[in-house]
Design a protein around this motif. Structure first.
Motif, mmCIF file in Angstrom:
data_model
loop_
_atom_site.group_PDB
_atom_site.id
_atom_site.type_symbol
_atom_site.label_atom_id
_atom_site.label_comp_id
_atom_site.label_asym_id
_atom_site.label_seq_id
_atom_site.Cartn_x
_atom_site.Cartn_y
_atom_site.Cartn_z
ATOM 1 N N GLU A 232 0.857 -1.188 0.000
ATOM 2 C CA GLU A 232 0.000 0.000 0.000
ATOM 3 C C GLU A 232 0.891 1.234 0.000
ATOM 4 O O GLU A 232 1.721 1.420 0.886
ATOM 5 C CB GLU A 232 -0.908 -0.019 1.227
ATOM 6 C CG GLU A 232 -1.873 -1.202 1.227
ATOM 7 C CD GLU A 232 -2.680 -1.292 2.506
ATOM 8 O OE1 GLU A 232 -2.487 -0.423 3.381
ATOM 9 O OE2 GLU A 232 -3.491 -2.233 2.632
ATOM 10 N N THR B 165 -2.900 0.321 -4.126
ATOM 11 C CA THR B 165 -2.573 -1.006 -3.629
ATOM 12 C C THR B 165 -1.980 -1.829 -4.765
ATOM 13 O O THR B 165 -2.588 -1.958 -5.834
ATOM 14 C CB THR B 165 -3.818 -1.728 -3.080
ATOM 15 O OG1 THR B 165 -4.362 -0.963 -2.005
ATOM 16 C CG2 THR B 165 -3.465 -3.119 -2.561
ATOM 17 N N GLN C 36 1.774 5.510 -0.279
ATOM 18 C CA GLN C 36 1.304 6.710 0.425
ATOM 19 C C GLN C 36 0.158 7.384 -0.317
ATOM 20 O O GLN C 36 -0.639 8.104 0.294
ATOM 21 C CB GLN C 36 2.473 7.696 0.600
ATOM 22 C CG GLN C 36 3.522 7.198 1.587
ATOM 23 C CD GLN C 36 4.628 8.213 1.798
ATOM 24 O OE1 GLN C 36 4.747 9.188 1.046
ATOM 25 N NE2 GLN C 36 5.450 7.980 2.812
ATOM 26 N N SER C 37 0.049 7.151 -1.611
ATOM 27 C CA SER C 37 -1.062 7.713 -2.384
ATOM 28 C C SER C 37 -2.305 6.828 -2.331
ATOM 29 O O SER C 37 -3.241 7.019 -3.097
ATOM 30 C CB SER C 37 -0.637 7.925 -3.838
ATOM 31 O OG SER C 37 -0.244 6.693 -4.418
ATOM 32 N N GLU C 38 -2.267 5.827 -1.440
ATOM 33 C CA GLU C 38 -3.390 4.918 -1.189
ATOM 34 C C GLU C 38 -3.663 3.964 -2.353
ATOM 35 O O GLU C 38 -4.752 3.418 -2.469
ATOM 36 C CB GLU C 38 -4.667 5.698 -0.826
ATOM 37 C CG GLU C 38 -4.522 6.514 0.438
ATOM 38 C CD GLU C 38 -5.825 7.194 0.832
ATOM 39 O OE1 GLU C 38 -6.788 7.126 0.039
ATOM 40 O OE2 GLU C 38 -5.880 7.772 1.931
#
Length: 213
Positions: A18, A24, A20-22
């Motif tokens: 995951e 996956t 940092q920009s969300e």
């Protein structure tokens, strides 16, 4: 980063990252199932991340024993015995009725014989495939359903093995089994494994533990 374990006919592991920009990111299944712990640690080190928590892996080469399949418990034994009784009744009752009523014909005998053959093949298939393997250094212990509805347990040592092959599990080419041919000519088949890479890795670990060339 975390390690995800998927359970089906066999065990699969994937890495999930995951960002940092969300976003996956999910890796393909890790092919060498016996080296998942080592591979995960290497990837974490390369990405400068803490190693994720490791899920239990029955095939891990670091384990004292690797396990294939599930133990044959009382529920499986009861289900197997019930199946035998059901098949016996379903085949016997029409035959007995036809014999008693005097309506037994050549066609009826042929149908009954075909049903008996199919029932025997089904029971034989369950006997050959319902196995649980425990592989330790130098010895393989396995248990499977007997034709009498009990549990057969036996052991095989490395010097008893002639060769170890990979065979198709008969499910669209994605399922495989490990077949051990003994010097006596007897063949022992493993529970089903998913994916050829995984099956090759498990076979290699079994060869290593049994000290075979």
């Amino acid at each position: 980063m975390r390690l995800r374990k998927s359970l089906g006919k066999s065990v699969e592991f994937t890495l999930v990252i995951e960002t940092q920009s969300e976003d996956t990111l999910t890796s393909p299944p890790l092919p060498d199932i016996t080296q998942v712990r080592k591979t995960t640690a290497q990837i974490a080190r390369l990405l400068q991340l803490p190693a994720p928590e490791l899920a239990e892996n029955p095939f891990d080469a670091a384990n004292a024993a690797i396990r294939l399949g599930r133990p044959i418990g009382p529920k499986r034994l009861r289900a197997y015995r019930a199946l035998i009784v059901l098949l016996a009744c379903s085949l016997s009752l029409p035959f007995i009725y036809a014999l008693w009523s005097g309506k037994l014909s050549a066609l009826g005998i042929a149908v009954w014989s075909l049903g008996a053959i199919l029932a025997f093949v089904l029971i034989r298939y369950l006997y050959r495939t319902s196995a649980f393997w425990i592989v330790r250094d130098g010895v393989l212990r396995f248990e499977r359903l007997s034709l009498k509805g009990t549990t057969d347990t036996d052991t095989v040592r490395g010097d008893e093995v002639a060769r170890i092959d990979i065979e198709s599990g008969g499910r669209r080419g994605s399922h495989y089994i490990i077949a051990i041919r003994l010097r006596t000519g007897k063949k022992i088949r493993s529970p089903v494994l998913v994916g050829k890479d995984q099956t090759r890795a498990v076979r290699a670990e079994i060869i290593r533990r049994l000290e075979l060339n």
